[in-house]
Design a protein around this motif. Structure first.
Motif, PDB file in Angstrom:
ATOM      1  N   UNK A  41      35.088  57.937 -28.386  1.00  0.00           N
ATOM      2  CA  UNK A  41      34.552  58.423 -29.663  1.00  0.00           C
ATOM      3  C   UNK A  41      33.439  59.451 -29.447  1.00  0.00           C
ATOM      4  N   UNK A  42      32.629  59.214 -28.425  1.00  0.00           N
ATOM      5  CA  UNK A  42      31.511  60.131 -28.152  1.00  0.00           C
ATOM      6  C   UNK A  42      32.018  61.503 -27.692  1.00  0.00           C
ATOM      7  N   UNK A  43      32.926  61.508 -26.732  1.00  0.00           N
ATOM      8  CA  UNK A  43      33.405  62.778 -26.166  1.00  0.00           C
ATOM      9  C   UNK A  43      34.299  63.529 -27.154  1.00  0.00           C
ATOM     10  N   UNK A  44      35.209  62.815 -27.824  1.00  0.00           N
ATOM     11  CA  UNK A  44      36.178  63.488 -28.709  1.00  0.00           C
ATOM     12  C   UNK A  44      35.612  63.656 -30.119  1.00  0.00           C
ATOM     13  N   UNK A  45      34.495  64.342 -30.171  1.00  0.00           N
ATOM     14  CA  UNK A  45      33.883  64.727 -31.443  1.00  0.00           C
ATOM     15  C   UNK A  45      33.202  66.082 -31.198  1.00  0.00           C
ATOM     16  N   UNK A  46      32.583  66.615 -32.231  1.00  0.00           N
ATOM     17  CA  UNK A  46      32.015  67.954 -32.110  1.00  0.00           C
ATOM     18  C   UNK A  46      30.509  67.907 -32.363  1.00  0.00           C
TER      19      UNK A  46
END
Length: 396
Positions: free
Chosen positions: A186-191
């Motif tokens: 969730x942390x990495x695959x966000x902007x």
């Protein structure tokens, strides 16, 4: 070279987060069910109910896949992706806490929908975030996560079963694993900030659906059928053969191992020798794997059936989706929706006819015969399609 795996814009971080997402979305929320099927059949499930649960799980996945294709705003995709991961975790937890059949039924529908949010939407976020000129090879690495999803969840399940002999505990441990793994994904695959996206209207273009494209769509339906029977029952199919009791879990482990490199290998061959040619070869290999348990109980041959299954189905998904994307050109949503729906309908139907044949004949043979026949029909359709292909289509 200093690589920061907490950097949201680092390609390696994005690929790792993508593979973790596939392990949660497809592994925990889908394939772990197959891994745990033999012990669950011993004490709780019937084969019939297992088949129904598989069918509704794929129906949920189909609904989620179609829904996700019409979400164009990347910021909304991030929200749906997170909701999907949370639902994957919750729908897994209830399997370890409840033995109520209605709760299991509802849980598997939600797990299917959640898997689509995690895998389909997650893959779209991965593709958007990756910073490569040619993303095809990188997405091949991402799709290798399907093989990892089988292998990792199978190893966790087998470890818990060997130490506690409880499939309920396996579901709890898988939930805990998914919870902690999802934090990184969730942390990495966000902007870092809201991404501005332009709204695109997708009109139905009738000219897109040429006879060749329709054949590809129907052929993908046959692969949906070819994929799902072993995806649901393979460990029990192997365990039901005389002298092979207990080999089902090993066969399933080999499915995961064979699946990890398969997408990269098949997609490389497809780009060199033509998608249709390589898809035909891959379908024929899958057909052989489907039929092996019907004519021999030789341990090595049946382990090979697992290798052939794992080594083909992931590559076929990659090749069909890549082919569909190239055929669609500038209007991908409608065609990709049609392709996904066709595959999904095959997935929903196959467990149901399998249950019918298993109850009628007391073994898996006739379900596997019909499955292999349907896959062969896909091969024949694609062989015919080669006679009506344009020169441009031959180069895809």
């Amino acid at each position: 070279m200093n690589i920061n795996l907490l950097d949201r814009n680092n390609n390696l971080s994005i690929l790792i987060a993508g593979i973790i997402t596939v392990i949660i979305g497809l592994g925990v929320a889908r394939f772990a069910f197959t891994s745990l099927l033999p012990p669950m059949l011993e004490s709780f499930l019937t084969v019939s109910f297992a088949g129904i649960l598989a069918s509704v799980n794929f129906a949920g996945y189909l609904g989620g896949s179609i829904f996700s294709m019409f979400i164009k705003d990347i910021n909304q995709k991030v929200i749906l992706f997170r909701i999907g991961l949370v639902l994957c975790i919750l729908s897994t937890l209830v399997l370890g806490l409840s033995s109520n059949e209605t709760i299991w039924f509802i849980s598997r529908i939600f797990a299917g929908f959640a898997a689509a949010m995690a895998f389909v939407v997650g893959s779209a976020i991965v593709m958007t975030k990756l910073n490569f000129e040619n993303k095809t090879k990188a997405m091949g690495i991402h799709f290798s996560g399907i093989g990892f999803s089988i292998l990792v969840t199978d190893l966790i399940s087998r470890y818990v079963l060997s130490s506690s002999n409880s499939w309920e505990n396996a579901w709890i441990v898988l939930t805990i694993f998914a919870f902690f793994a999802s934090i990184y994904a969730m942390y990495i695959l966000s902007f870092d900030k809201e991404v501005k996206t332009s709204s695109v209207k997708h009109k139905f273009d009738k000219s897109l659906f040429t006879p060749f494209v329709i054949i590809v769509i129907v052929a993908y339906f046959t692969e949906g059928v070819g994929f799902v029977v072993q995806a649901t029952f393979l460990p029990d199919i192997i365990n039901s053969l005389e002298g092979l009791e207990g080999y089902g879990s090993l066969t399933w482990t080999l499915v995961g191992l064979a699946g990890i490199p398969s997408c990269i290998i098949w997609m490389t061959l497809a780009s060199k020798y033509g998608s249709i040619n390589i898809i035909i070869i891959t379908l024929l290999l899958q057909m052989v794997g489907i039929l092996i348990p019907t004519f021999t109980n030789d341990v090595y041959m049946n382990l090979l059936s697992g290798v052939l299954y794992g080594g083909t189905f992931i590559g076929l998904v990659g090749m069909f989706m890549n082919l569909g994307g190239k055929l669609a050109g500038s209007n991908p949503v409608i065609l990709m929706g049609a392709v996904t729906t066709s595959y999904g309908v095959g997935q929903v139907i196959a467990p149901l006819y399998s249950v019918y044949f298993i109850e009628k004949y007391g073994n898996y043979d006739y379900a596997l015969y019909l499955t292999a026949l349907i896959v062969f029909a896909g091969v024949l359709l694609l062989l015919y399609s080669k006679t009506i292909m344009t020169e441009e289509q031959k180069r895809i």
